[in-house]
Write a protein that holds these residues in place. Structure first.
Motif, PDB file in Angstrom:
ATOM      1  N   HIS A 136       5.366 -50.388 -12.923  1.00  0.00           N
ATOM      2  CA  HIS A 136       4.449 -49.436 -13.220  1.00  0.00           C
ATOM      3  C   HIS A 136       3.796 -48.810 -12.163  1.00  0.00           C
ATOM      4  O   HIS A 136       3.290 -49.443 -11.102  1.00  0.00           O
ATOM      5  CB  HIS A 136       3.435 -49.592 -14.251  1.00  0.00           C
ATOM      6  CG  HIS A 136       3.797 -49.846 -15.582  1.00  0.00           C
ATOM      7  ND1 HIS A 136       4.832 -50.848 -16.247  1.00  0.00           N
ATOM      8  CD2 HIS A 136       3.752 -49.152 -16.933  1.00  0.00           C
ATOM      9  CE1 HIS A 136       4.817 -50.838 -17.404  1.00  0.00           C
ATOM     10  NE2 HIS A 136       4.374 -49.825 -17.889  1.00  0.00           N
ATOM     11  N   ARG A 137       3.947 -47.268 -12.042  1.00  0.00           N
ATOM     12  CA  ARG A 137       2.914 -46.795 -11.016  1.00  0.00           C
ATOM     13  C   ARG A 137       1.506 -47.225 -11.335  1.00  0.00           C
ATOM     14  O   ARG A 137       1.140 -47.598 -12.632  1.00  0.00           O
ATOM     15  CB  ARG A 137       2.933 -45.145 -11.238  1.00  0.00           C
ATOM     16  CG  ARG A 137       4.314 -44.713 -10.817  1.00  0.00           C
ATOM     17  CD  ARG A 137       4.274 -43.197 -11.188  1.00  0.00           C
ATOM     18  NE  ARG A 137       5.605 -42.692 -11.051  1.00  0.00           N
ATOM     19  CZ  ARG A 137       6.759 -42.643 -11.833  1.00  0.00           C
ATOM     20  NH1 ARG A 137       6.285 -42.780 -13.145  1.00  0.00           N
ATOM     21  NH2 ARG A 137       7.658 -41.870 -11.729  1.00  0.00           N
ATOM     22  N   LEU A 138       0.688 -47.466 -10.259  1.00  0.00           N
ATOM     23  CA  LEU A 138      -0.512 -47.583 -10.625  1.00  0.00           C
ATOM     24  C   LEU A 138      -1.521 -46.979 -11.652  1.00  0.00           C
ATOM     25  O   LEU A 138      -2.180 -47.470 -12.441  1.00  0.00           O
ATOM     26  CB  LEU A 138      -1.455 -47.740  -9.236  1.00  0.00           C
ATOM     27  CG  LEU A 138      -2.910 -48.347  -9.254  1.00  0.00           C
ATOM     28  CD1 LEU A 138      -2.808 -49.634  -9.788  1.00  0.00           C
ATOM     29  CD2 LEU A 138      -3.444 -48.561  -7.877  1.00  0.00           C
ATOM     30  N   ASP A 139      -1.335 -45.575 -11.428  1.00  0.00           N
ATOM     31  CA  ASP A 139      -2.123 -44.752 -12.485  1.00  0.00           C
ATOM     32  C   ASP A 139      -1.765 -45.069 -13.905  1.00  0.00           C
ATOM     33  O   ASP A 139      -2.677 -45.072 -14.876  1.00  0.00           O
ATOM     34  CB  ASP A 139      -2.043 -43.093 -12.175  1.00  0.00           C
ATOM     35  CG  ASP A 139      -2.938 -42.658 -11.231  1.00  0.00           C
ATOM     36  OD1 ASP A 139      -3.635 -43.702 -10.600  1.00  0.00           O
ATOM     37  OD2 ASP A 139      -2.847 -41.425 -10.878  1.00  0.00           O
ATOM     38  N   ASP A 140      -0.095 -44.953 -14.155  1.00  0.00           N
ATOM     39  CA  ASP A 140       0.200 -45.512 -15.317  1.00  0.00           C
ATOM     40  C   ASP A 140      -0.450 -46.818 -15.765  1.00  0.00           C
ATOM     41  O   ASP A 140      -0.683 -47.048 -16.993  1.00  0.00           O
ATOM     42  CB  ASP A 140       1.715 -45.297 -15.486  1.00  0.00           C
ATOM     43  CG  ASP A 140       2.363 -44.213 -15.213  1.00  0.00           C
ATOM     44  OD1 ASP A 140       1.478 -42.969 -15.378  1.00  0.00           O
ATOM     45  OD2 ASP A 140       3.367 -43.889 -14.862  1.00  0.00           O
ATOM     46  N   ALA A 141      -0.300 -47.902 -15.029  1.00  0.00           N
ATOM     47  CA  ALA A 141      -0.681 -49.258 -15.539  1.00  0.00           C
ATOM     48  C   ALA A 141      -2.264 -49.132 -15.668  1.00  0.00           C
ATOM     49  O   ALA A 141      -2.417 -49.781 -16.854  1.00  0.00           O
ATOM     50  CB  ALA A 141      -0.497 -50.204 -14.244  1.00  0.00           C
ATOM     51  N   LEU A 142      -2.832 -48.480 -15.033  1.00  0.00           N
ATOM     52  CA  LEU A 142      -4.514 -48.336 -15.358  1.00  0.00           C
ATOM     53  C   LEU A 142      -4.591 -47.810 -16.621  1.00  0.00           C
ATOM     54  O   LEU A 142      -5.291 -48.128 -17.643  1.00  0.00           O
ATOM     55  CB  LEU A 142      -5.246 -47.701 -14.312  1.00  0.00           C
ATOM     56  CG  LEU A 142      -5.225 -48.320 -12.834  1.00  0.00           C
ATOM     57  CD1 LEU A 142      -6.148 -47.156 -12.043  1.00  0.00           C
ATOM     58  CD2 LEU A 142      -6.033 -49.672 -12.849  1.00  0.00           C
TER      59      LEU A 142
ATOM     60  N   ASP B 223      -5.810 -48.240 -22.438  1.00  0.00           N
ATOM     61  CA  ASP B 223      -5.722 -47.852 -23.986  1.00  0.00           C
ATOM     62  C   ASP B 223      -5.644 -48.931 -24.813  1.00  0.00           C
ATOM     63  O   ASP B 223      -5.716 -48.937 -26.021  1.00  0.00           O
ATOM     64  CB  ASP B 223      -4.162 -46.989 -23.894  1.00  0.00           C
ATOM     65  CG  ASP B 223      -4.184 -45.570 -23.279  1.00  0.00           C
ATOM     66  OD1 ASP B 223      -5.446 -45.216 -23.296  1.00  0.00           O
ATOM     67  OD2 ASP B 223      -3.192 -45.029 -23.205  1.00  0.00           O
ATOM     68  N   LEU B 224      -5.167 -50.002 -24.314  1.00  0.00           N
ATOM     69  CA  LEU B 224      -5.038 -51.343 -25.036  1.00  0.00           C
ATOM     70  C   LEU B 224      -6.311 -51.932 -25.360  1.00  0.00           C
ATOM     71  O   LEU B 224      -6.562 -53.068 -26.105  1.00  0.00           O
ATOM     72  CB  LEU B 224      -4.218 -52.424 -24.513  1.00  0.00           C
ATOM     73  CG  LEU B 224      -2.499 -51.944 -24.182  1.00  0.00           C
ATOM     74  CD1 LEU B 224      -1.738 -53.269 -23.373  1.00  0.00           C
ATOM     75  CD2 LEU B 224      -2.150 -52.021 -25.851  1.00  0.00           C
ATOM     76  N   GLY B 225      -7.394 -51.335 -24.766  1.00  0.00           N
ATOM     77  CA  GLY B 225      -8.917 -51.857 -24.954  1.00  0.00           C
ATOM     78  C   GLY B 225      -9.749 -52.909 -23.920  1.00  0.00           C
ATOM     79  O   GLY B 225     -10.548 -53.292 -24.153  1.00  0.00           O
ATOM     80  N   TYR B 226      -8.763 -53.074 -22.862  1.00  0.00           N
ATOM     81  CA  TYR B 226      -9.465 -53.847 -21.644  1.00  0.00           C
ATOM     82  C   TYR B 226     -10.684 -52.910 -21.129  1.00  0.00           C
ATOM     83  O   TYR B 226     -10.279 -51.567 -21.042  1.00  0.00           O
ATOM     84  CB  TYR B 226      -8.307 -54.291 -20.875  1.00  0.00           C
ATOM     85  CG  TYR B 226      -7.336 -54.957 -21.172  1.00  0.00           C
ATOM     86  CD1 TYR B 226      -7.422 -56.580 -21.398  1.00  0.00           C
ATOM     87  CD2 TYR B 226      -5.998 -54.545 -21.758  1.00  0.00           C
ATOM     88  CE1 TYR B 226      -6.590 -57.501 -21.827  1.00  0.00           C
ATOM     89  CE2 TYR B 226      -5.087 -55.539 -22.172  1.00  0.00           C
ATOM     90  CZ  TYR B 226      -5.590 -56.901 -22.355  1.00  0.00           C
ATOM     91  OH  TYR B 226      -4.612 -57.705 -22.899  1.00  0.00           O
ATOM     92  N   SER B 227     -11.650 -53.467 -20.752  1.00  0.00           N
ATOM     93  CA  SER B 227     -12.862 -52.782 -19.843  1.00  0.00           C
ATOM     94  C   SER B 227     -12.473 -53.054 -18.482  1.00  0.00           C
ATOM     95  O   SER B 227     -13.609 -52.642 -17.888  1.00  0.00           O
ATOM     96  CB  SER B 227     -14.118 -53.311 -20.614  1.00  0.00           C
ATOM     97  OG  SER B 227     -14.116 -54.689 -20.210  1.00  0.00           O
ATOM     98  N   GLY B 228     -11.611 -53.628 -17.930  1.00  0.00           N
ATOM     99  CA  GLY B 228     -11.506 -53.935 -16.483  1.00  0.00           C
ATOM    100  C   GLY B 228     -10.084 -54.334 -16.146  1.00  0.00           C
ATOM    101  O   GLY B 228      -9.232 -54.314 -16.876  1.00  0.00           O
ATOM    102  N   VAL B 229      -9.927 -54.166 -14.743  1.00  0.00           N
ATOM    103  CA  VAL B 229      -8.721 -54.484 -14.058  1.00  0.00           C
ATOM    104  C   VAL B 229      -9.066 -55.263 -12.857  1.00  0.00           C
ATOM    105  O   VAL B 229      -9.911 -55.016 -12.128  1.00  0.00           O
ATOM    106  CB  VAL B 229      -7.997 -53.228 -13.735  1.00  0.00           C
ATOM    107  CG1 VAL B 229      -8.823 -52.296 -12.871  1.00  0.00           C
ATOM    108  CG2 VAL B 229      -6.556 -53.272 -13.396  1.00  0.00           C
ATOM    109  N   ALA B 230      -7.993 -56.305 -12.678  1.00  0.00           N
ATOM    110  CA  ALA B 230      -7.881 -56.986 -11.742  1.00  0.00           C
ATOM    111  C   ALA B 230      -6.626 -56.538 -10.709  1.00  0.00           C
ATOM    112  O   ALA B 230      -5.434 -56.626 -11.047  1.00  0.00           O
ATOM    113  CB  ALA B 230      -7.468 -58.673 -11.655  1.00  0.00           C
TER     114      ALA B 230
ATOM    115  N   VAL C 160     -13.565 -53.136 -12.144  1.00  0.00           N
ATOM    116  CA  VAL C 160     -12.609 -53.715 -11.214  1.00  0.00           C
ATOM    117  C   VAL C 160     -12.995 -54.971 -10.155  1.00  0.00           C
ATOM    118  O   VAL C 160     -13.930 -54.885  -9.790  1.00  0.00           O
ATOM    119  CB  VAL C 160     -11.981 -52.909 -10.226  1.00  0.00           C
ATOM    120  CG1 VAL C 160     -12.861 -52.134  -9.258  1.00  0.00           C
ATOM    121  CG2 VAL C 160     -10.738 -52.950  -9.418  1.00  0.00           C
ATOM    122  N   VAL C 161     -11.880 -55.864  -9.927  1.00  0.00           N
ATOM    123  CA  VAL C 161     -11.791 -56.892  -9.024  1.00  0.00           C
ATOM    124  C   VAL C 161     -10.810 -56.530  -8.151  1.00  0.00           C
ATOM    125  O   VAL C 161      -9.717 -56.293  -8.615  1.00  0.00           O
ATOM    126  CB  VAL C 161     -12.256 -58.399  -9.593  1.00  0.00           C
ATOM    127  CG1 VAL C 161     -13.308 -58.649 -10.348  1.00  0.00           C
ATOM    128  CG2 VAL C 161     -10.875 -58.727 -10.427  1.00  0.00           C
TER     129      VAL C 161
END
Length: 458
Positions: free
Chosen positions: A13-19, A24-31, A64-65
């Motif tokens: 995925h493109r980073l923007d799309d991945a984020l 949208d799936l309900g996660y509140s953070g990203v590694a 983010v981490v």
């Protein structure tokens, strides 16, 4: 605690799309794994890219981490090379310096990193010296920029286990900037204790958590339920120590189906998170063991009775939500004194809860009569629950073999039998062969589980 997902599981995925999908799936953070396709730390326009990602994270409400485990970012021919224990250590240090600056500008919780595999021609003492000097340099950079670091124990690396990470930190004088990243799957694979115990041992030094499943001795990131991780107990341990950082799903080899995998992971996490009722019930049982008498019957009403796994609709192998809750209440007891009455006077669901709560450490004088009684019944859920870790540890060979046969007779999948591969012996195979012969003589099909145990293709 905030639940997140790793971008290394969205490599297609493109980073923007991945984020966007992750949010949208309900996660509140990203590694966020820095890589040539996801915020390349060597890009000429890096400051502009960092600003754009920071804005996107803010728009989506994602914390983010920064992760630094990209495979071929530094060397296009050698995976993860160079490391902090390589001859070309300085290139890795420069990369980690860039990661620290990116983390600073993103407002990230931390930068996560690992030690590296010791080269064959480098003695262990020399590898440790290199690692220590390299980490010391990175810590100075992080301290200067006000960024925390998380050293991750990684199977096969110089720092493979949590005790080694803690030892290195102690040798460096316990710098405040240096914490621990803990991959709970790695705990399953290589640690001498389970993931929940590792979480509690790391305690306040935890700055980053990676969530995935594994099996003992195999470094392969699996979806929840495909390995042996006790996800509910691990999340409960994080809650117990007051962890408030990011706990991100780490499935780097699942990018081919990233949205579906991330969706399943979120469902598993939501199912495993301790309900408020259960957390309070555990506290009550720890304070007063007799409180379990009233709380045990209420578990099904409070947490539900759904199976824990969609591929186990009857809950025979993995149990149900109320099974898991009651097992947690049993674990909260200071001793096994309440168990005989809970089992004797309980309904079928409560009996299962007692059986699911038995462990290898349960007093055999208490546990054996309970397991033997369950194996005398024809209730498939009781039979399945009875053949767990306690039975594997304490049933005598004759009783255990008959428990396996009872599963075959009643239609309980042998996947419910704990430690089957270790305890299965020639006598069990002889008994199963006789069972199979009797079924064939009667013109009846032989269960696939029996054929597998006998080493035959169904």
């Amino acid at each position: 605690m905030r639940l997140g997902y790793g971008t290394n599981g969205f490599a297609n995925h493109r980073l923007d799309d991945a984020l966007a999908v992750i949010a949208d799936l309900g996660y509140s953070g990203v590694a966020l794994t820095l890589d040539h396709h996801h915020l390349d730390p060597f890009a000429e326009d890096l400051p502009a890219r960092v600003d754009a990602v920071a804005r996107r994270l803010a728009e989506l409400g994602l914390s983010v981490v920064v992760e630094t485990g990209a495979r071929y970012l530094l060397d296009p021919t050698r995976k993860h090379h160079p490391t902090l224990v390589s001859d070309q250590q300085q290139r890795r240090i420069d990369f980690l310096r860039r990661a620290v600056l990116i983390a600073r500008d993103l407002g990230a919780d931390c930068v996560s990193f690992w030690s590296g595999v010791r080269p064959p021609d480098v003695p262990p003492e020399r590898a440790w010296q290199r690692l220590r000097s390299g980490v010391e340099e990175v810590v100075r950079i992080a301290e200067r920029e006000g960024v925390r670091l998380g050293l991750e124990p990684e199977p096969g690396h110089v720092v493979e286990r949590l005790d080694q990470a803690l030892a290195l930190r102690a040798e460096l004088g316990g710098p405040t900037a240096l914490g621990v990243t803990l991959d709970v799957g790695h705990c399953v694979a290589v640690e001498p204790e389970d993931a929940a115990a590792c979480v509690r041992r790391a305690g306040g030094l935890l700055v980053n958590v990676q969530l995935d499943d594994m099996v003992r001795g195999v470094h392969e990131h699996l979806e929840f339920g495909e390995g042996t991780l006790d996800l509910a107990a691990t999340l409960a341990a994080l809650a117990d120590i007051g962890y408030t950082g990011l706990a991100a799903v780490e499935l780097p080899r699942h990018s081919h189906a990233a949205p579906d995998v991330a969706r399943r992971a979120m469902s598993a996490l939501r199912a495993a998170l301790t309900p408020d009722w259960l957390a309070e019930a555990e506290r009550k049982v720890r304070a007063d063991p007799t409180a379990i008498r009233a709380l045990f019957p209420a578990a099904g009403r409070e947490v539900g009775r759904a199976p824990l796994r969609a591929d186990d609709p009857g809950g025979l192998v993995h149990g149900t939500a109320d099974d898991a809750a009651r097992a947690r209440l049993v674990a909260a007891l200071p001793d096994a004194g309440e168990l005989p009455a809970l089992y004797r006077y309980g309904d079928d669901a409560e009996k299962r809860g007692v059986l699911r709560g038995l462990t290898a450490d349960t007093d055999p004088e208490v546990g054996l009569p309970i397991v033997r009684d369950a194996l005398r019944t024809n209730d498939t859920r009781l039979v399945a629950a009875a053949m767990g870790p306690f039975a594997a540890a304490h049933l005598d060979p004759h009783g255990w073999r008959h428990g396996v046969l009872k599963c075959l007779f009643t239609g309980v999948p042998l996947a419910a039998v704990h430690d089957l591969d270790r305890r299965a012996d020639d006598e069990l195979r002889r008994m199963v062969a006789d069972y199979a012969a009797e079924r064939r003589a009667a013109g009846r099909a032989v269960p696939h589980d029996a054929l597998r145990l006998l080493g035959r293709t169904p």
